[in-house]
Structures are given as structure tokens and as C-alpha cells.
Design an enzyme around this catalytic site. Structure first.
Site, PDB file in Angstrom:
ATOM      1  N   ARG A  46       0.854  -1.186   0.000  1.00 37.16           N
ATOM      2  CA  ARG A  46       0.000   0.000   0.000  1.00 37.16           C
ATOM      3  C   ARG A  46       0.894   1.242   0.000  1.00 37.16           C
ATOM      4  O   ARG A  46       1.115   1.861   1.049  1.00 37.16           O
ATOM      5  CB  ARG A  46      -0.942  -0.027   1.196  1.00 37.16           C
ATOM      6  CG  ARG A  46      -2.001  -1.108   1.087  1.00 37.16           C
ATOM      7  CD  ARG A  46      -2.851  -1.233   2.322  1.00 37.16           C
ATOM      8  NE  ARG A  46      -2.136  -1.856   3.427  1.00 37.16           N
ATOM      9  CZ  ARG A  46      -2.687  -2.217   4.582  1.00 37.16           C
ATOM     10  NH1 ARG A  46      -3.976  -2.002   4.791  1.00 37.16           N
ATOM     11  NH2 ARG A  46      -1.973  -2.791   5.529  1.00 37.16           N
ATOM     12  N   ASP A  71       2.461   4.916  -0.336  1.00 32.49           N
ATOM     13  CA  ASP A  71       1.951   6.210   0.110  1.00 32.49           C
ATOM     14  C   ASP A  71       1.777   7.178  -1.060  1.00 32.49           C
ATOM     15  O   ASP A  71       2.248   6.935  -2.173  1.00 32.49           O
ATOM     16  CB  ASP A  71       2.914   6.835   1.122  1.00 32.49           C
ATOM     17  CG  ASP A  71       2.865   6.158   2.474  1.00 32.49           C
ATOM     18  OD1 ASP A  71       1.869   5.464   2.763  1.00 32.49           O
ATOM     19  OD2 ASP A  71       3.825   6.319   3.246  1.00 32.49           O
ATOM     20  N   ARG A  90      11.765   5.169   4.105  1.00 34.74           N
ATOM     21  CA  ARG A  90      11.984   6.620   4.042  1.00 34.74           C
ATOM     22  C   ARG A  90      12.668   7.149   5.301  1.00 34.74           C
ATOM     23  O   ARG A  90      13.435   8.126   5.229  1.00 34.74           O
ATOM     24  CB  ARG A  90      10.650   7.337   3.802  1.00 34.74           C
ATOM     25  CG  ARG A  90      10.123   7.109   2.385  1.00 34.74           C
ATOM     26  CD  ARG A  90       8.665   7.518   2.238  1.00 34.74           C
ATOM     27  NE  ARG A  90       8.456   8.922   2.561  1.00 34.74           N
ATOM     28  CZ  ARG A  90       7.258   9.468   2.717  1.00 34.74           C
ATOM     29  NH1 ARG A  90       6.160   8.733   2.584  1.00 34.74           N
ATOM     30  NH2 ARG A  90       7.145  10.748   3.002  1.00 34.74           N
TER      31      ARG A  90
END
Length: 240
Positions: free
Chosen positions: A45, A47, A191
Site C-alpha cells: 500500500r 503512500d 523513508r
């Protein structure tokens, strides 16, 4: 379905009412074909702003078409920022997310002067980066660790133990790519790792990865690298 997409103009993969998403776009076409809502399930999923070179989805259907016909029909209907690469008919119990054995993410960075043609596709770091220090910090991520320090505070999963198989720091003509392969990832984990490595490369933080992991404290790395440089590069399955 094996798909790729440019995430720049999507509010992420997962369906959101009143927002443009990858899932919503694909399900809109499935609804046209089935005359009823048809749910898809993705391997990841991603972002808002995150791209995918190799995303997998699955769905159940009563329409009997060979894989190449599915791909042809979908690619005629999809916007320019989604491409259906391949379609296979799989076993009824197959699940894109739960049957994945691992994923590879690539984070793209360019340095020096700002390039408007990289906007939304590659992250800009104006400073020159010390790649040797980044490599030193990156190698200690490999292995099985509790990645609480490198996960979002919003992550609801209590078990933060994950295995990183490989981390590659690749010098490119424009800057560098950080490529991470693991059996699974926490929310924003890649990230946050990249944000830490970039601070090391800029000389703002020393390479102290194992100590950072051991502290299990999200607050010591408050930053998250921008979404635009992140690509889901590969989803690994046993038989695909």
C-alpha cells in the site's frame, strides 16, 4: 496483475473517498466490466507520491478471459500514469500481499543544482554526499532487528522485528540510489532509513546504526525522506 505506476499524482495506492488513488482507478474499471464493485488487493500500500515499478494486485472475477486480453482491455482504459505489465490466472487461495516473500525498494537522489525535470520523481539534496559514510551506516541494517527506531509513530503493528536481506548504495550520474531488500517493511521504514543515511552523508550525524536500532526510539530520527524518490522495485514470490 503485475502493474507499474507513477505515483506523483496519486494520493497513494489504497482507496480513499474523494481522492485519486491507484486502487480506486483500477476498481473503477473493474466495476465497469463486472457491473458491480470488485475489490483488489495489493502487495504493497504505497503512500501518496510513491512510485511502483513492480506492484502486484489480485482480484476475484467471474469473467473468463486470458491474461493478455485482460492486459489489453485495462491498458486501453487506464490513464497514462498506470500500466498493466502482465496478467496471470492464479490459484483461488493466492494473495498478493500475504504470499509475498519479500520486497525491494529503490530510493533515488540527485545532488547539486535543482533540476525541474526530476520534480516528483527523484529527491533533491543540494549538498554533496559522502558515499563512503553512507555505505558504512547502511551495512549494519542487514539482518534481523527490531526497527522501532526506523518506523513511523503512526505504525499500529506491535511487532517491529523485520529482516533486511541486502542494502546497496549505488552511485549514479546524478547522485545515488539506495536499494533495500527485505522480507517485510514497517510503515515509512524505508523513508526513515533514507533520512538517517542522508544525514550521515551530509555530515550531520555519525554512522551509529546498531546503537540507533538498539535504542528502539522513534524520536531520535524525527525526519522522514520525501515520498517522491521512493520506488517499489520488486515484489518477490516463490512461483512468479
Amino acid at each position: 496483475m503485475n502493474i507499474s505506476y507513477n505515483g506523483r499524482d496519486f494520493s497513494g495506492f489504497q482507496y480513499q473517498h474523494d481522492y485519486r488513488t491507484v486502487q480506486g482507478t483500477i476498481e473503477k474499471q473493474l466495476k465497469r466490466m463486472h457491473k458491480m464493485p470488485t475489490r483488489i488487493h495489493g502487495a504493497s500500500r504505497t503512500d501518496a507520491g510513491v512510485h511502483a515499478l513492480d506492484q502486484y494486485i489480485h482480484f476475484d472475477t467471474t469473467i473468463d478471459l486470458p491474461g493478455d486480453k485482460w492486459a489489453f482491455i485495462f491498458n486501453r482504459a487506464m490513464p497514462d500514469d498506470i500500466y498493466i505489465k502482465d496478467v496471470d490466472i492464479v490459484d483461488d487461495d493466492f494473495h498478493s500481499r500475504y504470499h509475498a516473500k519479500g520486497k525491494t525498494y529503490r530510493y533515488k537522489i540527485y545532488t547539486g543544482a535543482k533540476n525541474p525535470f526530476y520534480k516528483g520523481l527523484v529527491t533533491h539534496v543540494p549538498d554533496q554526499l559522502d558515499i563512503s559514510k553512507i555505505k558504512e551506516a547502511a551495512k549494519d541494517f542487514v539482518g534481523v532487528h527490531d526497527f522501532t527506531t526506523f518506523s513511523s509513530a503512526k505504525a499500529e503493528i506491535k511487532n517491529k522485528v523485520r529482516e533486511i536481506k541486502q542494502v546497496d548504495i549505488i552511485k549514479t550520474e546524478a547522485g545515488l540510489d539506495i536499494v533495500i531488500t527485505g522480507t517485510g517493511f514497517l510503515y515509512n521504514m524505508v523513508r526513515i532509513i533514507v533520512a538517517y543515511l542522508l544525514e550521515v552523508g551530509r555530515g550531520l550525524r555519525k554512522a551509529d546504526t546498531l546503537n540507533m536500532i538498539a535504542q528502539k526510539d522513534r524520536t531520535i530520527i524525527p525526519k522522514t525522506a520525501p515520498a517522491e524518490g521512493l520506488y517499489l522495485e520488486k515484489v518477490w514470490y516463490e512461483n512468479l
